[in-house]
Design an enzyme around this catalytic site. Sequence first.
Site, mmCIF file in Angstrom:
data_model
loop_
_atom_site.group_PDB
_atom_site.id
_atom_site.type_symbol
_atom_site.label_atom_id
_atom_site.label_comp_id
_atom_site.label_asym_id
_atom_site.label_seq_id
_atom_site.Cartn_x
_atom_site.Cartn_y
_atom_site.Cartn_z
ATOM 1 N N TYR A 119 -9.091 -6.930 12.950
ATOM 2 C CA TYR A 119 -8.519 -6.344 11.730
ATOM 3 C C TYR A 119 -8.505 -7.359 10.592
ATOM 4 O O TYR A 119 -8.208 -8.537 10.786
ATOM 5 C CB TYR A 119 -7.079 -5.855 11.984
ATOM 6 C CG TYR A 119 -6.423 -5.370 10.704
ATOM 7 C CD1 TYR A 119 -6.629 -4.074 10.242
ATOM 8 C CD2 TYR A 119 -5.656 -6.237 9.917
ATOM 9 C CE1 TYR A 119 -6.081 -3.638 9.048
ATOM 10 C CE2 TYR A 119 -5.097 -5.801 8.711
ATOM 11 C CZ TYR A 119 -5.315 -4.507 8.295
ATOM 12 O OH TYR A 119 -4.782 -4.088 7.113
ATOM 13 N N ASN A 138 -1.826 -2.712 13.185
ATOM 14 C CA ASN A 138 -3.288 -2.608 13.157
ATOM 15 C C ASN A 138 -3.796 -1.396 13.935
ATOM 16 O O ASN A 138 -4.662 -0.659 13.457
ATOM 17 C CB ASN A 138 -3.926 -3.891 13.702
ATOM 18 C CG ASN A 138 -3.575 -5.095 12.838
ATOM 19 O OD1 ASN A 138 -2.999 -4.934 11.761
ATOM 20 N ND2 ASN A 138 -3.904 -6.281 13.296
ATOM 21 N N GLN A 159 -7.161 -2.197 4.256
ATOM 22 C CA GLN A 159 -6.178 -1.409 3.513
ATOM 23 C C GLN A 159 -6.863 -0.650 2.370
ATOM 24 O O GLN A 159 -6.376 0.364 1.908
ATOM 25 C CB GLN A 159 -5.095 -2.344 2.960
ATOM 26 C CG GLN A 159 -3.959 -1.636 2.275
ATOM 27 C CD GLN A 159 -2.766 -2.548 2.107
ATOM 28 O OE1 GLN A 159 -2.106 -2.911 3.067
ATOM 29 N NE2 GLN A 159 -2.501 -2.956 0.875
ATOM 30 N N LYS A 173 -8.110 3.454 2.257
ATOM 31 C CA LYS A 173 -7.343 4.697 2.089
ATOM 32 C C LYS A 173 -7.647 5.477 0.826
ATOM 33 O O LYS A 173 -7.891 6.689 0.878
ATOM 34 C CB LYS A 173 -5.851 4.402 2.184
ATOM 35 C CG LYS A 173 -5.486 4.148 3.611
ATOM 36 C CD LYS A 173 -4.189 3.514 3.836
ATOM 37 C CE LYS A 173 -4.253 2.767 5.142
ATOM 38 N NZ LYS A 173 -5.137 1.587 5.134
ATOM 39 N N LYS A 213 -19.045 30.559 -27.649
ATOM 40 C CA LYS A 213 -19.310 29.821 -26.409
ATOM 41 C C LYS A 213 -18.506 30.280 -25.205
ATOM 42 O O LYS A 213 -17.341 30.609 -25.301
ATOM 43 C CB LYS A 213 -19.029 28.316 -26.619
ATOM 44 C CG LYS A 213 -20.008 27.601 -27.503
ATOM 45 C CD LYS A 213 -21.424 27.594 -26.948
ATOM 46 C CE LYS A 213 -21.590 26.633 -25.795
ATOM 47 N NZ LYS A 213 -21.445 25.242 -26.222
ATOM 48 N N HIS A 271 -41.086 22.813 -9.259
ATOM 49 C CA HIS A 271 -41.155 22.016 -10.500
ATOM 50 C C HIS A 271 -40.425 22.722 -11.652
ATOM 51 O O HIS A 271 -40.755 22.497 -12.819
ATOM 52 C CB HIS A 271 -42.605 21.732 -10.917
ATOM 53 C CG HIS A 271 -43.480 21.266 -9.794
ATOM 54 N ND1 HIS A 271 -43.660 19.935 -9.496
ATOM 55 C CD2 HIS A 271 -44.186 21.959 -8.875
ATOM 56 C CE1 HIS A 271 -44.468 19.833 -8.447
ATOM 57 N NE2 HIS A 271 -44.796 21.046 -8.040
ATOM 58 N N GLU A 299 -20.146 22.660 -13.864
ATOM 59 C CA GLU A 299 -20.428 21.363 -14.490
ATOM 60 C C GLU A 299 -19.554 20.260 -13.910
ATOM 61 O O GLU A 299 -20.019 19.159 -13.612
ATOM 62 C CB GLU A 299 -20.177 21.440 -16.001
ATOM 63 C CG GLU A 299 -21.197 22.247 -16.770
ATOM 64 C CD GLU A 299 -20.790 22.370 -18.225
ATOM 65 O OE1 GLU A 299 -21.254 21.558 -19.031
ATOM 66 O OE2 GLU A 299 -19.975 23.265 -18.548
ATOM 67 N N SER A 319 0.824 -1.219 0.000
ATOM 68 C CA SER A 319 0.000 0.000 0.000
ATOM 69 C C SER A 319 0.856 1.267 0.000
ATOM 70 O O SER A 319 0.322 2.373 0.000
ATOM 71 C CB SER A 319 -0.925 0.005 1.220
ATOM 72 O OG SER A 319 -0.189 -0.184 2.410
ATOM 73 N N SER A 372 -15.074 27.177 -26.466
ATOM 74 C CA SER A 372 -15.199 25.995 -27.321
ATOM 75 C C SER A 372 -14.174 26.100 -28.444
ATOM 76 O O SER A 372 -13.877 27.192 -28.925
ATOM 77 C CB SER A 372 -16.614 25.952 -27.905
ATOM 78 O OG SER A 372 -16.624 25.207 -29.107
#
Length: 469
Positions: A327, A120, A332, A335, A293, A166, A300, A33, A287
Amino acid sequence: MQDKFKSTAADTKPWGGRFSEATDAFVEAFTASVEFDQRLAPYDIAGSIAHATMLAKVDVLTEDERDIIIKGLKSIEEEIKLGQFNWSISLEDVHMNIEARLTDSIGITGKKLHTGRSRNDQVATDIRLFLREEIDQISAEINRLQEGLLVLAEREADTIMPGFTHLQTAQPVTFGHHLLAWFEMLSRDYERLQDCRKRVNIMPLGAAALAGTTYPIDREYTAKLLGFDGVCQNSLDAVSDRDFAIEFTASCSLIMTHLSRFSEELVLWASAQFDFVDLPDRFCTGSSIMPQKKNPDVPELVRGKMGRVVGHLMSLITLMKSQPLAYNKDNQEDKEPIFDTIDTVKNCLRAYADMVPAIEPKRDSMKEAAKRGFSTATDLADYLVKKGVAFRDSHEIVGKAVRFGLDSGKDLSEMSLQELQNFSSTIQQDVFDVLTLEGSVAARDHLGGTAPKQVRAAVIRSREKLKAR
Ligand code: ARG
């Protein structure tokens, strides 16, 4: 696998004693890890320093040994900061990398650090220390975004826009009021994180592998050194609990839910069709083909990133489902979801805190939109009720007036008194006071209402709230 993770001949496994053959090379990489958990290094070192200090206090280490260990750990911390630390994949994780380096640099005393401890309880402690710090940083970003919202809400207390249900024009509201709705969501987010922090800030150390340790450890003392509010009360639970990570990710999922809602509105509002706001150029992109644009990329992207945080919540909660005590290596896998949740939420909040104060409302356009869609119809109905008409009858009367408006292309406020009186003789000249947008919002003058006066009062209350944090 990157070269820096290649095993070197000098690496020997700290747990190699009972093994008669070397770990399979693929398995070594598969189970390691260190590529990602090295991010925990500063917390691992802080935890080790506190552990060594406690061991000396209870005479398991001498003061000399403690000092040598602490000095060694501090110089390792420096090496890591400077990017000079040689991470080794054959040493599996951040904990064994640092411990091996310690023994390398200070000799056999380094081998005493792990007395009365296991990876652990060590890893569980590291994540909690790390998360505590990150919660504080995320909270500070929420605070900054909220401050920005208050500046804008105060400035736009009188700005009128259509309110929607609505996504259809419902009643006029003030833009300041709308912004304060976002503020409220973030207040709950802040409080949720603070509440989660209480359970994060409890120390597992001392649980060792799962059952505790035979050394006369002083857990309360270690906890105090590390700034924990308390210690985990059961060693089995201490090493296996990841509730706090799930809670944290759930809180972050709600933050992202809220940011996605703001985003959706900003994307709509920045369109030519709504035309309610102008987002600053520096938060937009163009764009490559359409020269006209200006795309609201930041909202977004934030809207899109919501999905990955909820994905991490699903990962973590599924990770814990059916896990037997205590454990398991499964853990692991906690993370990367935690790390990516933190990075995503922090970046999104940062973008919003930077962008929100620079949002330019298009006040005329908002007001024009509020005039369309008969947004003061409820005001006319309430007007009739106040003159003695039953609400259901007034609803019917106004409905007919709206029908006439649709056919004739007139808003209620544009009809003549005679035209309005065709629907009810109760209507008098004073009706025009309530048919204006300003009259409509000003009339909603109670705690939590949209009246400019209430918005200003809410801003003051909200500022007090931020100050008290
Ligand atoms: N890298 C491990 C983790 O992230 C540390 C604990 C390993 N413990 C063990 N008994 N193998 O969970």
